[in-house]
Motif scaffolding. Sequence first.
Motif, PDB file in Angstrom:
ATOM      1  N   ILE A 195     -10.759  20.975 -68.415  1.00  0.00           N
ATOM      2  CA  ILE A 195      -9.902  20.536 -67.306  1.00  0.00           C
ATOM      3  C   ILE A 195      -8.543  20.136 -67.857  1.00  0.00           C
ATOM      4  CG2 ILE A 195      -9.643  18.900 -65.409  1.00  0.00           C
ATOM      5  CD1 ILE A 195     -12.692  18.616 -65.364  1.00  0.00           C
ATOM      6  N   ASP A 196      -7.501  20.838 -67.440  1.00  0.00           N
ATOM      7  CA  ASP A 196      -6.154  20.572 -67.933  1.00  0.00           C
ATOM      8  C   ASP A 196      -5.482  19.474 -67.128  1.00  0.00           C
ATOM      9  OD1 ASP A 196      -6.231  22.541 -69.922  1.00  0.00           O
ATOM     10  OD2 ASP A 196      -5.716  24.114 -68.486  1.00  0.00           O
ATOM     11  N   THR A 197      -4.743  18.612 -67.827  1.00  0.00           N
ATOM     12  CA  THR A 197      -3.961  17.574 -67.155  1.00  0.00           C
ATOM     13  C   THR A 197      -2.763  18.194 -66.447  1.00  0.00           C
ATOM     14  OG1 THR A 197      -4.631  15.971 -68.826  1.00  0.00           O
ATOM     15  CG2 THR A 197      -2.719  15.408 -67.458  1.00  0.00           C
ATOM     16  N   ASP A 198      -2.075  19.082 -67.147  1.00  0.00           N
ATOM     17  CA  ASP A 198      -0.927  19.797 -66.571  1.00  0.00           C
ATOM     18  C   ASP A 198      -1.410  21.132 -66.035  1.00  0.00           C
ATOM     19  OD1 ASP A 198       0.848  17.755 -67.361  1.00  0.00           O
ATOM     20  OD2 ASP A 198       0.968  18.601 -69.382  1.00  0.00           O
ATOM     21  N   LYS A 199      -1.332  21.286 -64.724  1.00  0.00           N
ATOM     22  CA  LYS A 199      -1.866  22.483 -64.083  1.00  0.00           C
ATOM     23  C   LYS A 199      -0.749  23.465 -63.743  1.00  0.00           C
ATOM     24  CE  LYS A 199      -5.684  19.851 -62.059  1.00  0.00           C
ATOM     25  NZ  LYS A 199      -6.728  20.427 -62.903  1.00  0.00           N
ATOM     26  N   PRO A 200      -1.015  24.778 -63.865  1.00  0.00           N
ATOM     27  CA  PRO A 200      -0.015  25.770 -63.483  1.00  0.00           C
ATOM     28  C   PRO A 200       0.309  25.647 -61.989  1.00  0.00           C
ATOM     29  CG  PRO A 200      -1.801  26.781 -64.731  1.00  0.00           C
ATOM     30  CD  PRO A 200      -2.244  25.398 -64.389  1.00  0.00           C
TER      31      PRO A 200
ATOM     32  N   TYR B  40      -7.416  29.646 -53.613  1.00  0.00           N
ATOM     33  CA  TYR B  40      -6.080  29.499 -54.192  1.00  0.00           C
ATOM     34  C   TYR B  40      -5.122  30.468 -53.513  1.00  0.00           C
ATOM     35  CZ  TYR B  40      -8.532  26.914 -57.836  1.00  0.00           C
ATOM     36  OH  TYR B  40      -9.297  25.997 -58.511  1.00  0.00           O
TER      37      TYR B  40
ATOM     38  N   ASP C 200     -13.497  22.480 -61.100  1.00  0.00           N
ATOM     39  CA  ASP C 200     -12.424  21.810 -61.838  1.00  0.00           C
ATOM     40  C   ASP C 200     -12.235  22.421 -63.221  1.00  0.00           C
ATOM     41  OD1 ASP C 200     -11.887  20.074 -59.755  1.00  0.00           O
ATOM     42  OD2 ASP C 200     -13.160  18.477 -60.536  1.00  0.00           O
ATOM     43  N   GLN C 201     -13.336  22.763 -63.870  1.00  0.00           N
ATOM     44  CA  GLN C 201     -13.239  23.308 -65.228  1.00  0.00           C
ATOM     45  C   GLN C 201     -12.595  24.693 -65.266  1.00  0.00           C
ATOM     46  OE1 GLN C 201     -17.306  23.087 -66.590  1.00  0.00           O
ATOM     47  NE2 GLN C 201     -17.302  20.840 -66.617  1.00  0.00           N
TER      48      GLN C 201
ATOM     49  N   ASP D 118     -10.242  25.630 -62.966  1.00  0.00           N
ATOM     50  CA  ASP D 118      -9.090  25.529 -62.068  1.00  0.00           C
ATOM     51  C   ASP D 118      -7.856  26.242 -62.611  1.00  0.00           C
ATOM     52  OD1 ASP D 118      -7.957  24.192 -59.588  1.00  0.00           O
ATOM     53  OD2 ASP D 118      -6.621  23.357 -61.109  1.00  0.00           O
ATOM     54  N   THR D 119      -7.553  26.053 -63.897  1.00  0.00           N
ATOM     55  CA  THR D 119      -6.355  26.672 -64.481  1.00  0.00           C
ATOM     56  C   THR D 119      -6.416  28.189 -64.398  1.00  0.00           C
ATOM     57  OG1 THR D 119      -5.834  24.846 -65.976  1.00  0.00           O
ATOM     58  CG2 THR D 119      -5.084  27.026 -66.638  1.00  0.00           C
TER      59      THR D 119
ATOM     60  N   ARG E 282      -5.821  29.470 -60.847  1.00  0.00           N
ATOM     61  CA  ARG E 282      -4.406  29.358 -60.480  1.00  0.00           C
ATOM     62  C   ARG E 282      -3.608  30.515 -61.076  1.00  0.00           C
ATOM     63  NH1 ARG E 282      -2.178  23.931 -59.392  1.00  0.00           N
ATOM     64  NH2 ARG E 282      -3.877  22.609 -58.649  1.00  0.00           N
TER      65      ARG E 282
END
Length: 276
Positions: free
Chosen positions: A49-54, A76, A103-104, A106-107, A110
């Motif tokens: 799970i990235d803090t900064d999302k595209p 999306y 969530d895992q 998600d990046t 996107r």
Amino acid sequence: MAIYTGKDMPKEVGRTTMDFEVKEWLKDGPVLGSHEPIHVQRAAHDRFIDTDKPPIGKVEQLGLEGPHGTIPVRCYHPSKSGIAEGAALVYLHGGGYIVGSLDQFDTAMRLFAENSGAQVYAVDYKLAPEYQFPVQIEEDEFVVRWLHEHAQERGIDPARIALGGDSAGGNQTCVVALKLRDEGGPKLALQMPIYPEAALPFNTRAGIENRSGSYVDTAGVLLFAWSYIPQGVDYSQPYITPLNAPSHADLPKTLLVTCGFDMLRDVAHAYGLKLA
């Protein structure tokens, strides 16, 4: 990276060179199919799970009334048009049937949507061992049929719906494509299996080469199979082992991705050869 068409696929593929950043990440990254309890593996995968999302235009949370209860689906919507505008991708995440969350992944979802212009529908199918085959397949197929039925009201061309997934999700992609063909269901525009578990990999060169030390252990497939397949069910049947289908004709156009340092490399390539 090598790219082949159905006309020039070699009989086998192998390793090349592992990317340096991936090699460094693997030193302390989570391991799938390890000796840790399943709930520990699930929590460890939150590292994805990235803090900064595209950037993305909009994320829509859906709850579909499926055959085994509510199916959470995350849609999306891209912020800009692209070559796949008006199309959709239904995506089935990997994780050996036992791990993985919206969530895992998600990046990646996107990026798929924003870079293509397509709507992307990530499916939170129920995990094993709490739920076993064919629950996951029935939920996946339900989502594809639901989207085909509601395509126009969602701004999608029903003739431009694709299905994709990685690893266990790649297996489910191949299986649902087979089922839809066998049952005369909606025609998929494309299937995108990414290193799919087209068969158990134990007697392959890839399974032996990549038995440990990378992200997923070959022996971990025993845990996946034990969790996913009910006791006494024939695991060689095509809806569990899609490589064993009597025919691979009349399946959708396919974009197949394999990974050299993956124990599923050879079974995925064998599936590609069947399609070719």
